[in-house]
Motif scaffolding. Sequence first.
Motif, PDB file in Angstrom:
ATOM      1  N   SER B  14       0.828  -1.196   0.000  1.00 22.80           N
ATOM      2  CA  SER B  14       0.000   0.000   0.000  1.00 22.80           C
ATOM      3  C   SER B  14       0.870   1.255   0.000  1.00 22.80           C
ATOM      4  CB  SER B  14      -0.876  -0.025   1.252  1.00 22.80           C
ATOM      5  OG  SER B  14      -1.878   0.933   1.146  1.00 22.80           O
ATOM      6  N   SER B  15       0.434   2.218  -0.788  1.00 24.04           N
ATOM      7  CA  SER B  15       1.090   3.522  -0.809  1.00 24.04           C
ATOM      8  C   SER B  15       2.520   3.472  -1.351  1.00 24.04           C
ATOM      9  CB  SER B  15       1.113   4.129   0.596  1.00 24.04           C
ATOM     10  OG  SER B  15       0.724   5.471   0.531  1.00 24.04           O
ATOM     11  N   THR B  19      -0.261   3.322  -8.375  1.00 29.76           N
ATOM     12  CA  THR B  19      -1.220   4.097  -9.154  1.00 29.76           C
ATOM     13  C   THR B  19      -0.571   5.353  -9.725  1.00 29.76           C
ATOM     14  OG1 THR B  19      -2.958   3.266  -7.708  1.00 29.76           O
ATOM     15  CG2 THR B  19      -3.503   5.141  -9.087  1.00 29.76           C
ATOM     16  N   LEU B  23      -0.444   6.216 -13.633  1.00 25.90           N
ATOM     17  CA  LEU B  23      -1.052   7.447 -14.132  1.00 25.90           C
ATOM     18  C   LEU B  23      -0.027   8.298 -14.873  1.00 25.90           C
ATOM     19  CD1 LEU B  23      -3.454   8.825 -11.408  1.00 25.90           C
ATOM     20  CD2 LEU B  23      -3.992   8.202 -13.751  1.00 25.90           C
ATOM     21  N   GLU B  27      -1.094   8.479 -18.600  1.00 21.10           N
ATOM     22  CA  GLU B  27      -1.760   9.757 -18.844  1.00 21.10           C
ATOM     23  C   GLU B  27      -0.883  10.965 -18.559  1.00 21.10           C
ATOM     24  OE1 GLU B  27      -5.419   9.596 -16.676  1.00 21.10           O
ATOM     25  OE2 GLU B  27      -6.098   7.789 -17.714  1.00 21.10           O
ATOM     26  N   ASP B  28       0.317  10.706 -18.154  1.00 21.84           N
ATOM     27  CA  ASP B  28       1.257  11.775 -17.818  1.00 21.84           C
ATOM     28  C   ASP B  28       0.676  12.753 -16.794  1.00 21.84           C
ATOM     29  OD1 ASP B  28       3.708  12.975 -17.873  1.00 21.84           O
ATOM     30  OD2 ASP B  28       3.222  14.323 -19.522  1.00 21.84           O
ATOM     31  N   ILE B  29       0.110  12.181 -15.753  1.00 23.64           N
ATOM     32  CA  ILE B  29      -0.469  12.979 -14.683  1.00 23.64           C
ATOM     33  C   ILE B  29       0.258  12.658 -13.392  1.00 23.64           C
ATOM     34  CG2 ILE B  29      -2.530  13.260 -13.233  1.00 23.64           C
ATOM     35  CD1 ILE B  29      -4.194  12.628 -15.707  1.00 23.64           C
ATOM     36  N   ASP B  31      -0.543  13.833  -9.478  1.00 22.94           N
ATOM     37  CA  ASP B  31      -1.454  14.672  -8.712  1.00 22.94           C
ATOM     38  C   ASP B  31      -1.647  14.079  -7.321  1.00 22.94           C
ATOM     39  OD1 ASP B  31      -3.398  16.247  -7.767  1.00 22.94           O
ATOM     40  OD2 ASP B  31      -4.904  15.749  -9.270  1.00 22.94           O
ATOM     41  N   ASP B  33      -2.686  15.508  -4.708  1.00 21.86           N
ATOM     42  CA  ASP B  33      -3.870  15.990  -3.994  1.00 21.86           C
ATOM     43  C   ASP B  33      -5.071  15.074  -4.197  1.00 21.86           C
ATOM     44  OD1 ASP B  33      -2.696  18.183  -2.902  1.00 21.86           O
ATOM     45  OD2 ASP B  33      -3.070  19.448  -4.652  1.00 21.86           O
ATOM     46  N   ASN B  34      -5.098  14.438  -5.343  1.00 31.74           N
ATOM     47  CA  ASN B  34      -6.269  13.625  -5.624  1.00 31.74           C
ATOM     48  C   ASN B  34      -5.975  12.140  -5.585  1.00 31.74           C
ATOM     49  OD1 ASN B  34      -8.185  15.765  -6.105  1.00 31.74           O
ATOM     50  ND2 ASN B  34      -6.852  16.270  -7.805  1.00 31.74           N
ATOM     51  N   ALA B  35      -4.868  11.798  -4.972  1.00 31.09           N
ATOM     52  CA  ALA B  35      -4.544  10.385  -4.867  1.00 31.09           C
ATOM     53  C   ALA B  35      -5.593   9.694  -4.004  1.00 31.09           C
ATOM     54  CB  ALA B  35      -3.171  10.215  -4.233  1.00 31.09           C
ATOM     55  N   THR B  36      -5.994   8.520  -4.416  1.00 30.42           N
ATOM     56  CA  THR B  36      -6.901   7.720  -3.592  1.00 30.42           C
ATOM     57  C   THR B  36      -6.367   6.302  -3.521  1.00 30.42           C
ATOM     58  OG1 THR B  36      -8.216   7.209  -5.537  1.00 30.42           O
ATOM     59  CG2 THR B  36      -8.968   9.029  -4.186  1.00 30.42           C
ATOM     60  N   ALA B  37      -6.718   5.646  -2.464  1.00 29.06           N
ATOM     61  CA  ALA B  37      -6.350   4.240  -2.348  1.00 29.06           C
ATOM     62  C   ALA B  37      -7.115   3.451  -3.401  1.00 29.06           C
ATOM     63  CB  ALA B  37      -6.685   3.733  -0.953  1.00 29.06           C
ATOM     64  N   THR B  38      -6.442   2.520  -4.028  1.00 33.51           N
ATOM     65  CA  THR B  38      -7.112   1.698  -5.029  1.00 33.51           C
ATOM     66  C   THR B  38      -7.908   0.605  -4.325  1.00 33.51           C
ATOM     67  OG1 THR B  38      -5.239   2.078  -6.484  1.00 33.51           O
ATOM     68  CG2 THR B  38      -6.742   0.319  -7.100  1.00 33.51           C
ATOM     69  N   ILE B  39      -9.164   0.498  -4.685  1.00 33.34           N
ATOM     70  CA  ILE B  39      -9.996  -0.571  -4.134  1.00 33.34           C
ATOM     71  C   ILE B  39     -10.145  -1.621  -5.234  1.00 33.34           C
ATOM     72  CG2 ILE B  39     -12.200  -1.117  -3.043  1.00 33.34           C
ATOM     73  CD1 ILE B  39     -10.903   1.113  -1.564  1.00 33.34           C
TER      74      ILE B  39
END
Lengths: 663, 209
Positions: B14-15, B19, B23, B27-29, B31, B33-39
Motif C-alpha cells: 500500500s502507498s 497508481t 497514471l 496519462e502523464d499525470i 497529482d 492531492d487527488n490520490a486515492t487508495a485503489t480498491i
Amino acid sequence: MGHDSLPHKAPPRPPAPTPLVPPQNAGMTSMSTRPQSQPIPIPTMRSNPVPPTPRDATSTQQPPLMYHLRAHSSESFRQRDTARASAFSMSPDPASYRVRINNGAPSAALQPRSSPIPSRPFGGASSIADAKSIRSLAAASTISPGDEVLSLKVRSLYDSGVGLGGSDAESQFSKRVSSILEEGGKGGSKVTRNSCAGRNSQSGDEAEGRVSLAAAKIESPLLGGAGGPRGGPAEEEVKQSADRPNGLGITSMERSEFLLAGGTEDWEDLNGGDVDRYGFIDQTCAPSTPNPAFPSPNPQTKSPAFAPPKRISTALHLHSTTPQKRGHHLQVKLSPFTTSASEMLRSPLPGATAALHAKENSRAKKWREMAVIRKRGERGEERGKGGGTEWGFVTVDSKLISRTWKGIPDCWRAAAWHAFLTASAKRREIGKSDTELVTIYNDFIERPSADDVQIDLDVPRTISSHIMFRRRYRGGQRLLFRTLHALSLYFPEVGYVQGMASLAATLLCYYDEETTFIMLVRMFELRGLEKLYQAGFGGLMQALDEFEGSWMKGGQISRRLTSLGVTPTAYGTRWYLTLFNYSMPFVAQLRVWDVFMLLGDPDPASSAIAPAFSGSLDVLHATSSALIDGMKEILLKSDFEGSMKVLTSWIPVKDEELLMKVV
Amino acid sequence: MADPTIKVLLIGPSSSGKTALLLRYVEDIFDTDNATATIGVDFKVKKLSVKGKPHRVLLFDTAGQERFRTLTSSYYRNAQGVLLVYDISNRETFTTMEYWFKEVEKYAPPNAIKCLVGSKLDKSTSSRIVKTEEGQALADRYGAGFYEVSSKTRENVKEPFVDTVTRIVETPELMNGGVGARRAIATAASSTPVATLSLDSPPKKAGCC
C-alpha cells in the motif's frame, strides 16, 4: 484522555466535576428564531459547510436555504462556547479535562475505565453483543509492542495536528515512546500527564486569551452563521487542548483564520462560491477541458444535480494545467445515448432554481410532519448524544418509503439515517445503544490498533477535495482517523480495510465523530457491511454472485460481459465496498444511501432466493443494475478494454432523479 | 488482425506508488492531492510500439493492502509481465518485496517477466532508505529487471514498462501461450477476469516511444 496507551492499568476515571460540564443544550434555546416549523437538527451533527461570509456576501451560487435550516444561530454558539471556554480556563487540573473530551459525551468519561463495558442492547441479544465486546477488548490487548509503538506514533500525529517534521512533536513523541518502553507502560501516561500539567499552567493565560479571541470571532458579524452545531472554533480549541493533555495541542494548534466549523474545515485560498453545498471544492475553479459528451452544468444553477466529481481538483493547484485524473475516463463515453436509462448520465435542464428551492422547502416541511420526536433534547437526558433531540420515523410507512425514494431533504438526512438504522437495530435486536457505543468509542480511542499505520496511509487520500479533509492530521482527517481506528477495534476480525475510509468520510459530512462511529457500527451490523468486508472477501464474492445470478440473470449485457471476461469482481468490488462513493457523484451516492439506510433490512421472505444477504443488499444490486443499464450502449459496443474502462471509472451520473427511478 | 495484447500487472504494498506510476506513464499525470487508495483493481490501456510493431498493453493496477490479495491474486493468471513496486524512502515496503515475488511465483505463469521498481526516486537525496544496490541485488536474485523511478519528475517512468513489454515480446512461448490461454478461458466463460483479444479495434499505429 489521549495519553493512556495502556488502559488496563490506568486508574478509574475521577468523577466529573459537574458544574464544569458545559451546557450541552444551550443551542436548542434558539428554536424560536427558526422560521416556521423548521426541523431542529440534532445538535451533535456537523452543519452544512458555511462559506466565509465576507467573501460570500455577493455570491449567488450558494443557496442560503440549507444553511438556514441546519446551522444554529451564532448567538447560541456564543453561549455554548463561552461556557466551554470558561470551563476550560477554570480547570487547569488535567483530570477534569476528561469530562469534556468528545464534549457531546460527558457520560462516557464518567465510566470507570476498569469496569467492563456495560452491555444494554435493545433486546435480548445481549450475549452476542457481550461476546463481541469481549473479543474486541481481547484483540486490542494482544497487539505486539512494535505495532503498539507504531500505533502510538501515528496517533500522536493526529493528536498534535502536525507531522513529525515539527521538532516539538518529535521530542514529545520520543519521550512518550521511551517512557512506555522503559517503564513498561505503567508510568508512561503519568509522566506525560505531569509534564502537561506544567505546560498548561504556564500557558494557561495564553490559551485563555486565544480562546476568547476565537469566541470573539464568532460574535463578529463577519462570521455569523459559520460553524456547525458542534461548535465554533472556541469549542474546538478547548477540545483540542483538553482532549490531548500531552502538551502538543497547546503549542501546535494555533488557530488559523481559515479553519472554520470547529476547525474541521479548511477554507484557505477558497471562496465560498468554489465550494458546493456538500463541501466539495468545485472543479470548475481549476481549468479543465469541458467534455462535449457531458456539458458541465451551469454553476449558477443550484440544481441538486450539480455536484462536481470528487477528487478531481482542489483550489490548491489552480495554476495546474494538466488534465484531471478522472476527466480522462469520460472520453470513453463519447457516444450518444438513446435509451432512457442512459439519460441519467445527462444533466437535467438548467434553470428553475427557485422552483427547486421551493420544492426542497416543502419537502423539508413534509418530513418535519412525518417525524416523531423520540427524545426531546433536554440536558443530561440522552447523555451520549449531547442532549440532542432525537427523531424517529415510522419506517414501514409507505409515504416515508416513497418520500425516501425521492430523496431525503438534506437537512433531514442526518436525522433520518440515524433514525432508520436505530429503528432497524431495535427491530432486529442487534447491537448496542448509542450511549454504549459512545462509551466504547471513547475507550477505543485510547487503545492501540495494529491497523493505525494503514489507516494513516489512507486518511490523506480520502476525498481530499472536500474542505473537511484537506489539512493533514487536522480537522476532518483527524476525525476520520479516530473513527476508523475505533472501527478497526470494534470489528477485530475485519480490522481496517481500504474502502472503509470513504464510508466514514461520507458520514463525517453529516455527523460528529461519535455518531459517525455509531452509524458505521450499525451499517456494518445491520446493512451487511461486516460480511462484505470480512477477511478473504467471501461475503463480497457471495454478494457479487448474488448480483450476477439474481439481477443480471444472463441478459444481453451479462452475456456480453461474460464473453469478454469482465466479471462483477472487476467493477463491483469498488461499488459495493465503498457503497458507490468511488464511482458516482456525491449527490447520487447520497440518494442511494437514503434508500439503503431505510430499506437495507433483510427480508425474511426473500431468503429463499438470496440466502447470503437475505435481500439486504437489494438496493446495491438495483443500483448496480441501473448503472450497468445506463452504460448498456457503451458496453454492448465495447471490447474488454472499453468495458473495463467504463466500469472501473467514474460514472458521471448527472440526473440522479432518473437514476433512482431506474433503480 | 488486432494488435497483440499484453497483460501487465502492478503489485506492491500500500502507498508504494503503483497508481501514481501508472497514471504518469499512461496519462502523464501526477497529482498527489487527488490520490486515492485503489480498491480492488484499476485498469488502463497503453499502446506501445515494440520493434516497430504496435502492441496494446493492458495494465492492471491492484490494491496494495494485504487484505485485497485474495481478490487480486486472480489477476495474476495470464499476466505476462509483473511490475513489483516499492518505495525507496520506506524500508518496510522493500522488505515485503520477498513476499510479493513469492506471490508472483505462486500465481503468475512460470515464465512471466518480472521487473522490480523502486519508486519515489525524487526523494533520493532527502529521504532515501533503500540503496540502489539493495534493489539491484534483490532483482538479480529473482531474475527480474530493476529500475528506480520518480512519477513526480517523470524520471525513468517509461523504462520499466518498455523493458518489460520488450522482454515479453521477445519470449515467444509467453506471447503464444498467453494468447492461447486467454482464448480458451474466454470461450469457456470462466469466472476469472482475464483479458481477451480486442475484437473490434482496428490496428492502429502506436504513437508511443
